[in-house]
Motif scaffolding. Sequence first.
Motif, PDB file in Angstrom:
ATOM      1  N   ALA A   1       6.474  -4.769  -5.380  1.00 33.12           N
ATOM      2  CA  ALA A   1       5.744  -3.499  -5.382  1.00 33.12           C
ATOM      3  C   ALA A   1       6.697  -2.323  -5.171  1.00 33.12           C
ATOM      4  O   ALA A   1       6.595  -1.290  -5.842  1.00 33.12           O
ATOM      5  CB  ALA A   1       4.670  -3.514  -4.295  1.00 33.12           C
TER       6      ALA A   1
ATOM      7  N   THR B   1       7.865   0.760  -7.939  1.00 29.94           N
ATOM      8  CA  THR B   1       7.772   2.182  -7.619  1.00 29.94           C
ATOM      9  C   THR B   1       9.138   2.851  -7.600  1.00 29.94           C
ATOM     10  O   THR B   1       9.230   4.075  -7.706  1.00 29.94           O
ATOM     11  CB  THR B   1       7.080   2.360  -6.251  1.00 29.94           C
ATOM     12  OG1 THR B   1       5.813   1.698  -6.289  1.00 29.94           O
ATOM     13  CG2 THR B   1       6.855   3.814  -5.907  1.00 29.94           C
TER      14      THR B   1
ATOM     15  N   SER C   1       3.908   1.526  -1.216  1.00 31.18           N
ATOM     16  CA  SER C   1       4.540   1.633  -2.538  1.00 31.18           C
ATOM     17  C   SER C   1       3.570   2.234  -3.548  1.00 31.18           C
ATOM     18  O   SER C   1       3.947   3.092  -4.368  1.00 31.18           O
ATOM     19  CB  SER C   1       5.000   0.253  -3.018  1.00 31.18           C
ATOM     20  OG  SER C   1       5.960  -0.298  -2.137  1.00 31.18           O
ATOM     21  N   GLU C   2       2.327   1.797  -3.504  1.00 28.83           N
ATOM     22  CA  GLU C   2       1.317   2.335  -4.422  1.00 28.83           C
ATOM     23  C   GLU C   2       1.103   3.831  -4.178  1.00 28.83           C
ATOM     24  O   GLU C   2       0.956   4.606  -5.133  1.00 28.83           O
ATOM     25  CB  GLU C   2       0.002   1.579  -4.245  1.00 28.83           C
ATOM     26  CG  GLU C   2       0.072   0.130  -4.712  1.00 28.83           C
ATOM     27  CD  GLU C   2      -1.164  -0.676  -4.340  1.00 28.83           C
ATOM     28  OE1 GLU C   2      -2.002  -0.144  -3.570  1.00 28.83           O
ATOM     29  OE2 GLU C   2      -1.299  -1.827  -4.813  1.00 28.83           O
ATOM     30  N   LYS C   3       1.094   4.238  -2.925  1.00 27.24           N
ATOM     31  CA  LYS C   3       0.902   5.657  -2.618  1.00 27.24           C
ATOM     32  C   LYS C   3       2.127   6.474  -3.022  1.00 27.24           C
ATOM     33  O   LYS C   3       2.002   7.613  -3.487  1.00 27.24           O
ATOM     34  CB  LYS C   3       0.600   5.828  -1.126  1.00 27.24           C
ATOM     35  CG  LYS C   3       0.123   7.222  -0.760  1.00 27.24           C
ATOM     36  CD  LYS C   3      -0.425   7.262   0.645  1.00 27.24           C
ATOM     37  CE  LYS C   3      -0.904   8.671   1.000  1.00 27.24           C
ATOM     38  NZ  LYS C   3      -2.025   9.132   0.148  1.00 27.24           N
TER      39      LYS C   3
ATOM     40  N   LYS D   1       0.826  -1.208   0.000  1.00 28.91           N
ATOM     41  CA  LYS D   1       0.000   0.000   0.000  1.00 28.91           C
ATOM     42  C   LYS D   1       0.863   1.263   0.000  1.00 28.91           C
ATOM     43  O   LYS D   1       0.559   2.247  -0.682  1.00 28.91           O
ATOM     44  CB  LYS D   1      -0.920  -0.005   1.222  1.00 28.91           C
ATOM     45  CG  LYS D   1      -1.982  -1.092   1.223  1.00 28.91           C
ATOM     46  CD  LYS D   1      -3.001  -0.870   0.112  1.00 28.91           C
ATOM     47  CE  LYS D   1      -4.128  -1.896   0.197  1.00 28.91           C
ATOM     48  NZ  LYS D   1      -5.089  -1.755  -0.933  1.00 28.91           N
TER      49      LYS D   1
ATOM     50  N   ALA E   1       4.000   5.828  -5.532  1.00 29.57           N
ATOM     51  CA  ALA E   1       3.971   5.943  -6.997  1.00 29.57           C
ATOM     52  C   ALA E   1       3.160   7.152  -7.436  1.00 29.57           C
ATOM     53  O   ALA E   1       3.378   7.683  -8.532  1.00 29.57           O
ATOM     54  CB  ALA E   1       3.394   4.668  -7.601  1.00 29.57           C
ATOM     55  N   GLN E   2       2.218   7.592  -6.600  1.00 27.14           N
ATOM     56  CA  GLN E   2       1.384   8.757  -6.898  1.00 27.14           C
ATOM     57  C   GLN E   2       1.801   9.970  -6.066  1.00 27.14           C
ATOM     58  O   GLN E   2       0.977  10.850  -5.802  1.00 27.14           O
ATOM     59  CB  GLN E   2      -0.082   8.418  -6.620  1.00 27.14           C
ATOM     60  CG  GLN E   2      -0.588   7.182  -7.334  1.00 27.14           C
ATOM     61  CD  GLN E   2      -0.547   7.321  -8.844  1.00 27.14           C
ATOM     62  OE1 GLN E   2      -0.785   8.405  -9.368  1.00 27.14           O
ATOM     63  NE2 GLN E   2      -0.228   6.240  -9.546  1.00 27.14           N
TER      64      GLN E   2
END
Length: 355
Positions: free
Chosen positions: A229, A233, A189-191, A187, A193-194
């Motif tokens: 993940a 990123t 890593s996904e955040k 989670k 990325a943005q």
Amino acid sequence: MKHTTLAIAFLLAAAFGTAAGLGAQQPAAPPPPNPVPQGAAPAPAPPSQVTTPPIRVPVNLVNIIATVVTRREKLVNDLEKSEFHVKEDGKEQRIEFFARETDLPLRIALLLDTSNSIRERLEFEKDAAIEFLHNTLRRRKDQAFLMIFDNEPAVIQNYTDDAAALTEAVQKQRAGGGTALYDAIIKASEKLAQAPPAPENTAVRRIIVVITDGDDNLSEASRGAAIEAAQHTGAAIYCISSSTQWVSADATNDARKQVQRKYLKGEEDKVLDEFATETGGRAFYPYSVDDLGQSFQDIGEELRNQYSLAYIPPGYAADGKFRKIQVEVDRKGLLVRTRKGYYIQPQAAAAPAHP
């Protein structure tokens, strides 16, 4: 009669002035174009109306952030470009860009383990995390968010450059529940990325700082998925162990036990080692509570003493495959920490052209 004539003239003048005012606000529509005779080629558009399609030049740079240290973990920050060698899948690459990066804007994911297993050390972890934020985060340049994880990960404070806001969020945390470490890293890593872009769209350094004992008993995802993940990123993971076996409030400065802490690692420590090694970060194993603060200080110092390298890989193809990276230096006895590779995200298929 004379008065009537003057009145009519005045009304005509007013009407003309009103029409002229409207004409100034709403220009008359241009006359329709002359019809093109059948079979004749249309006239070329005026130069001002010709639209030139933009020229797009793909620049497929692979960017690498590297930390170079001695075997005693002392940072080395005086190397030159000619001393570095980069290989991709075993083939040496030409370094196109090189810089000693000490001032990159940071995008930090601070992950705090609030599970029941670290209850007795949570206050010390919070104090160390707060000190790290105040010493590292720079206003109008760096940004960080706070995520806690026990049964599941949750973002408590979104991206901000305000250390006081993050401090308040950290201080409110309480311990309880299981541990979903792998899910939290995915989670985070996904955040990352943005993450918010830096001013003028300069490069940013993405890092995950996680304080945990390394145990995971609730994640839906695997350890390998969590590492992947972070690699997707481009985030380096810095782990600070809070193992109950070592870190406690009454720990003494027993030299023998400190040596044991360094070399006798448990399974959870090996998990943290893997996260750090695969992503170009570092794992810390503090012996006492006081060492927690030192670990955070070491992270902050390392982030300001790194090298940035970039190269153009041959046969660039957005196929989603993992490509291995190896970075070496000429000087003997030095160690290089960097990510082990990267993924090229597959590109979406282009829409079919309409006839």
